[in-house]
Design an enzyme around this catalytic site. Structure first.
Site, short mmCIF file in Angstrom:
data_model
loop_
_atom_site.label_atom_id
_atom_site.label_comp_id
_atom_site.label_asym_id
_atom_site.label_seq_id
_atom_site.Cartn_x
_atom_site.Cartn_y
_atom_site.Cartn_z
N VAL A 70 -8.33 -1.58 -3.51
CA VAL A 70 -7.80 -0.08 -3.68
C VAL A 70 -9.24 0.53 -4.19
O VAL A 70 -9.80 0.17 -5.08
CB VAL A 70 -6.66 0.00 -4.34
CG1 VAL A 70 -5.56 -0.55 -3.36
CG2 VAL A 70 -6.64 -0.54 -5.76
N HIS B 70 -21.67 -8.36 -7.61
CA HIS B 70 -21.29 -7.25 -6.82
C HIS B 70 -22.21 -7.50 -5.25
O HIS B 70 -22.76 -6.70 -4.91
CB HIS B 70 -21.65 -5.60 -7.31
CG HIS B 70 -20.69 -4.88 -6.67
ND1 HIS B 70 -20.22 -3.76 -7.47
CD2 HIS B 70 -20.40 -4.50 -5.31
CE1 HIS B 70 -19.67 -2.79 -6.52
NE2 HIS B 70 -19.72 -3.37 -5.19
N ASP C 220 -16.17 -10.08 -8.08
CA ASP C 220 -17.36 -9.50 -7.60
C ASP C 220 -17.77 -8.32 -8.41
O ASP C 220 -18.85 -7.70 -7.88
CB ASP C 220 -17.34 -9.48 -6.19
CG ASP C 220 -18.78 -9.11 -5.42
OD1 ASP C 220 -19.78 -9.90 -5.88
OD2 ASP C 220 -18.86 -8.26 -4.89
N GLU D 131 -20.58 -3.40 -15.24
CA GLU D 131 -21.52 -4.08 -14.37
C GLU D 131 -22.71 -3.05 -14.30
O GLU D 131 -23.78 -3.76 -13.97
CB GLU D 131 -21.15 -4.24 -12.81
CG GLU D 131 -20.69 -3.21 -12.10
CD GLU D 131 -20.37 -3.47 -10.76
OE1 GLU D 131 -19.09 -4.26 -10.61
OE2 GLU D 131 -20.89 -3.20 -9.63
N ASP E 20 0.84 -1.06 0.08
CA ASP E 20 -0.06 -0.23 -0.01
C ASP E 20 0.83 1.10 -0.07
O ASP E 20 2.00 1.07 0.47
CB ASP E 20 -0.96 -0.05 1.35
CG ASP E 20 -2.11 1.16 1.04
OD1 ASP E 20 -2.07 2.01 0.53
OD2 ASP E 20 -3.19 0.38 1.57
N VAL F 268 -12.67 -7.69 -5.62
CA VAL F 268 -14.22 -7.60 -5.03
C VAL F 268 -14.31 -6.26 -5.00
O VAL F 268 -14.95 -5.61 -3.93
CB VAL F 268 -14.49 -8.43 -3.68
CG1 VAL F 268 -14.41 -9.94 -4.03
CG2 VAL F 268 -13.34 -7.85 -2.67
N SER F 269 -13.37 -5.14 -5.34
CA SER F 269 -13.53 -3.75 -5.21
C SER F 269 -14.14 -2.98 -6.22
O SER F 269 -15.18 -2.44 -6.05
CB SER F 269 -11.70 -3.40 -5.11
OG SER F 269 -11.20 -4.05 -3.94
N ARG F 270 -13.36 -2.86 -7.40
CA ARG F 270 -13.92 -2.01 -8.37
C ARG F 270 -13.57 -2.53 -9.83
O ARG F 270 -12.54 -2.90 -9.95
CB ARG F 270 -13.68 -0.63 -8.29
CG ARG F 270 -14.43 0.34 -7.32
CD ARG F 270 -15.62 0.35 -7.63
NE ARG F 270 -16.64 1.28 -6.80
CZ ARG F 270 -17.33 1.05 -6.00
NH1 ARG F 270 -17.31 -0.50 -5.44
NH2 ARG F 270 -17.93 1.62 -5.12
C1 COI Z 1 -19.74 0.61 -2.17
O1 COI Z 1 -20.02 0.53 -0.85
O2 COI Z 1 -19.23 1.45 -2.89
C2 COI Z 1 -20.06 -0.82 -2.89
O3 COI Z 1 -19.13 -1.26 -3.49
C3 COI Z 1 -21.62 -1.21 -2.69
C4 COI Z 1 -22.10 -0.86 -4.10
C5 COI Z 1 -23.21 -1.89 -4.38
C6 COI Z 1 -22.43 0.32 -4.33
#
Ligand code: COI
Length: 330
Positions: A206, A296, A259, A264, A175, A233-235
């Site tokens: 991140v 997600h 995820d 998406e 990080d 599982v982030s973006r």
């Molecule tokens: C977030 O909290 O930013 C998430 O990734 C949840 C998403 C479904 C908006």
């Protein structure tokens, strides 16, 4: 005090009702509508709005809200990648998010994806569904024998590291902002290249700021171990999907647990049963035995949703009162 809550989902209703009951002096109204140019007028006369959506918050709607004198905005999620923060600031509006609604929700999901891929669950699922209950050839691997590279050691990364330690995995992390405890434990590598070179499993935690967009691409993947398992599982935007697919084809990437996905919005959290999913790359990923795609849902636990509703409303009240909540987006 009057607050309008946008995009309310059925699973939030009882949590919202409880909050409203506990705050009889505050008028809270709700709509299932997303926030955009066609719905912004509904906020006229309110002191604050509480928002949740993955779709971009249109600049025009933010400006309209500002003109209407509604300056207090509270998101029910953590990500601020779909809202124009410069515009919010220029307008003198205040924005809060929910930075820590449940790191465990996300961290557990990431580790479950690792486990399902290591034990080749998607392949067994298909075999079992056709009645084939034989063991071979899908022999699994144990988490304790893997080196897991955690990129990003904020709240979620830290929980992942703790869970992985419990499994006996070797953890390394990276990080730009170092955590003292992890530093004392000697878990940080000096740079991402070192992490790429050593990790059997790589998980990214991140934000999707411009420096991180497509950080997982052909160049970074080339530096990884052959057969690496990638978890995101982030973006979605952190991973270049074409490069991911190319490296799954060449088997450089052994497996992926996703995820989130670049395209998406408007596809995840929709019912495509009986219809074709309108994205060829996503269909490709979904069809693979060594890829798990979940829509997600890492955030989607009862604990997390409870906190998202409560913290966003509490923060909005603080903004309306002229206070500075810890959740203020700076
Ligand atoms: C977030 O909290 O930013 C998430 O990734 C949840 C998403 C479904 C908006």
């Amino acid at each position: 005090m009057k607050i309008l809550v946008y995009s309310v989902r059925p699973d939030e209703l009882s949590i919202l009702a409880e909050w409203i009951k506990a705050h009889p002096d505050i008028q809270v109204d709700q709509t299932t509508d997303l926030f955009d140019e066609t719905t912004v007028d509904q906020a006229a006369g309110y002191d604050g709005v509480v928002l949740f959506q993955q779709q971009p918050f249109p600049d025009a709607a933010i400006n309209k809200l500002n003109e209407m004198g509604v300056k207090n905005l509270s998101l029910r999620n953590v990500g601020v990648d779909n809202i124009n923060l410069d515009l919010v600031k220029e307008n003198g509006m205040k924005l809060t998010n929910v930075p820590v609604y449940s790191p465990n929700a996300i961290a557990e999901h990431a580790v479950f994806l690792m486990g399902r891929l290591l034990r080749r669950v998607p392949e067994y699922d298909k075999k079992i569904a056709r009645g084939d209950l034989r063991w071979a050839p899908e022999i699994g691997r144990e988490l304790r024998n893997q080196t897991v590279g955690v990129i990003g050691t904020g709240h979620i990364g830290q929980v992942i590291i703790n869970i992985l330690k419990g499994y006996g995995a070797k953890v390394i992390c990276y990080d730009i902002f170092k955590n003292d405890k992890l530093e004392q434990e000697g878990l940080y590598v000096d740079n991402l290249d070192d992490l790429y070179a050593q990790a059997d499993i790589i998980t990214v935690h991140v934000p999707e700021v411009k420096e991180n967009i497509h950080m997982i691409n052909n160049d970074s993947i080339a530096k990884m171990k052959d057969g690496v398992i990638l978890i995101n599982v982030s973006r979605g935007g952190l991973v270049d999907t074409d490069d991911l697919i190319g490296n799954l084809n060449s088997k450089k990437i052994g497996a992926a647990g996703l995820d989130v996905y670049e395209g998406e919005v408007g596809v995840f959290n929709e019912d495509w049963e009986g219809k074709e999913i309108p994205d060829a790359r996503l269909r490709d990923l979904l069809s693979r035995d060594n890829v798990i795609v979940t829509p997600h849902i890492a955030f989607y636990t009862n604990t997390a949703v409870h906190n998202m509703v409560n913290v966003s409303l509490d923060s909005n009240v603080q903004l309306i009162k002229g206070e500075t909540p810890d959740t203020l987006v700076k």
